[in-house]
Design an enzyme around this catalytic site. Structure first.
Site, PDB file in Angstrom:
ATOM      1  CG  ASP A  50      -2.041  -0.922   1.219  1.00  0.00           C
ATOM      2  OD1 ASP A  50      -2.075  -1.772   0.311  1.00  0.00           O
ATOM      3  OD2 ASP A  50      -2.901  -0.811   2.108  1.00  0.00           O
ATOM      4  CG  HIS A 194       2.441   0.086   4.274  1.00  0.00           C
ATOM      5  ND1 HIS A 194       2.171  -0.882   5.217  1.00  0.00           N
ATOM      6  CD2 HIS A 194       1.315   0.833   4.145  1.00  0.00           C
ATOM      7  CE1 HIS A 194       0.925  -0.720   5.656  1.00  0.00           C
ATOM      8  NE2 HIS A 194       0.383   0.306   5.028  1.00  0.00           N
TER       9      HIS A 194
HETATM   10 ZN   LIG Z   1      -2.430   3.122   3.342  1.00  0.00          ZN
END
Ligand SMILES: [Zn+2]
Length: 235
Positions: A50, A194
């Protein structure tokens, strides 16, 4: 009777419609919705990142994935696409999958995630020929009724995760990332990592990158194939 009381049930219903879906970030709630959590095939682990694209950290993650012959799904923040369009192109060129993470990285309790604008930004960079994105992951995993309806209008499936790495934290290390993932490293898992740091922890992605080779080895050792959500057989 107070004048506004006739509207109270409606107000409560609207509030509940917002709050109940929003609780999906809670592990106990997600467990009740396996499709939303991304539970997939028993021999497969979905690898998802993400918060990108980032011109520095996303290429570093892509380098590691290429070196380990692995593909993933990248949930892009729409307003960040123009900062690293070449990175978005590379994501597609190297066989990874693109998902949407909203236009800006904000809660969307009542506001729009601006999915149409995200889709346009992606198409402007990589063209309409790339596979159409299929997934929407709301920022912070908070799926409001507003964003769920908007995703449905654009034929995107909301999807969260079964296991997170907590790699956004400033004190994250490769070891902490592995430790958080380890209990959930099972067939059917969707892993949340991430590829870009946060404002508070801009370099946290280094822990993610440091953990990635060992994570991929651990999956291989368990006979689990790692890939993007499109290969996960969700639902
Ligand atoms: Zn996020």
């Amino acid at each position: 009777m107070p004048r506004g009381s006739a509207f109270l049930p409606l107000t409560c219903a609207v509030a509940a419609a917002q709050i109940v879906p929003a609780a999906t970030w809670l592990p106990s709630v997600r467990a009740a919705f396996p499709r939303l959590s991304g539970v997939g095939r028993s021999d497969h682990v979905a690898l998802t990142f993400d918060d990108g694209p980032d011109p520095v950290s996303t290429p570093a993650i892509l380098d590691l994935l290429r070196a380990n012959d692995a593909c993933a799904t990248f949930f892009l923040v729409g307003e960040r696409i123009s900062r690293a369009p070449d990175v978005v192109q590379r994501i597609v060129d190297e066989g990874h999958e693109i998902g949407l993470h909203g236009w800006s990285h904000r809660y969307t309790f009542t506001s729009s995630p601006r999915i149409a604008r995200c889709l346009t930004a992606i198409t402007d960079v990589v063209g309409a020929a790339q596979p159409r994105p299929r997934w929407f992951r709301p920022p912070y995993g908070v799926l409001s009724a507003t964003s769920a309806l908007e995703a449905a209008r654009h034929r995107l499936a909301p999807i969260l995760w079964t296991t997170w790495a907590k790699d956004w934290r400033a004190d994250a290390t490769p070891e902490s990332v592995q430790a958080h993932l380890e209990p959930g490293l099972v067939g059917g898992a969707t892993l949340l990592l991430h590829d870009a740091g946060t404002t508070r922890a801009p370099m946290s992605w280094i822990a993610t990158a440091g953990a990635l080779p060992a994570l991929l080895r651990a999956c291989a050792d368990r006979g689990l194939r790692v890939g993007p959500l499109r290969e996960h057989g969700v639902g």
